[in-house]
Design a protein around this motif. Sequence first.
Motif, PDB file in Angstrom:
ATOM      1  N   ARG A 118       0.768  -1.498   0.032  1.00 46.65           N
ATOM      2  CA  ARG A 118       0.091  -0.182   0.061  1.00 46.65           C
ATOM      3  C   ARG A 118       0.850   1.146  -0.059  1.00 46.65           C
ATOM      4  NH1 ARG A 118      -4.059  -1.473   4.882  1.00 46.65           N
ATOM      5  NH2 ARG A 118      -4.721  -3.379   3.917  1.00 46.65           N
ATOM      6  N   THR A 119       2.022   1.185   0.651  1.00 43.06           N
ATOM      7  CA  THR A 119       2.861   2.266   0.769  1.00 43.06           C
ATOM      8  C   THR A 119       3.846   2.731  -0.328  1.00 43.06           C
ATOM      9  OG1 THR A 119       4.322   1.210   2.158  1.00 43.06           O
ATOM     10  CG2 THR A 119       2.291   2.320   3.314  1.00 43.06           C
ATOM     11  N   SER A 168      -3.527  -4.086  -1.780  1.00 38.05           N
ATOM     12  CA  SER A 168      -2.676  -2.692  -1.950  1.00 38.05           C
ATOM     13  C   SER A 168      -3.543  -1.567  -2.498  1.00 38.05           C
ATOM     14  CB  SER A 168      -1.335  -2.781  -2.498  1.00 38.05           C
ATOM     15  OG  SER A 168      -1.838  -3.239  -3.854  1.00 38.05           O
ATOM     16  N   ARG A 201      -2.803  -0.742  -5.371  1.00 37.23           N
ATOM     17  CA  ARG A 201      -1.600  -0.248  -6.034  1.00 37.23           C
ATOM     18  C   ARG A 201      -1.300  -1.242  -7.285  1.00 37.23           C
ATOM     19  NH1 ARG A 201       0.356   5.118  -4.487  1.00 37.23           N
ATOM     20  NH2 ARG A 201      -0.051   5.042  -2.472  1.00 37.23           N
TER      21      ARG A 201
END
Length: 164
Positions: free
Chosen positions: A107-108, A136, A138
Amino acid sequence: MLKDILVNLAVGAKSDPAADYALSIAAGFDAHITGTAFALKPVIPAMIVGGVAVDVIDQVVAENEKTARAAIEKFDANIKKQGVRGEAMRATEILIDAANRFGRMARTFDVSVVGQADPDGDGAEDLFIEQALFQSSRPVIVVPYIQKAPVKLDRIVCCWDGSQ
């Protein structure tokens, strides 16, 4: 623009196409890369837990941690060799927890890179792909287990579920 890349390192494998591919992406985009190596704990079914000596479990975990460290050392050497900014981390978990952790970590990052499971292997990579995709929110790049070449961005497939 890609600034942060997460890659799941192949622990105990002879080669790591996903890590090599992710490193080529990081080099091409001047991005930071983080490699994760999970030392997997064995899952002992409750009906036989009493029949397995604690020493045996400890030996399996120690061997898995050793192979995770070896994957990190190889990754660190490749980072230095290619002049890429990056780091590696290791965690010891059971398979499902490791995959969930990878998905949450993704996710980051701008993108996560995961290797496709070798059809002759145990298929654990499939859980990492699934968790990266569904936890995520992403982009995820799945690298074929037979991949040899570095990143080449002449054909790209984008997929989504149609939601906004």
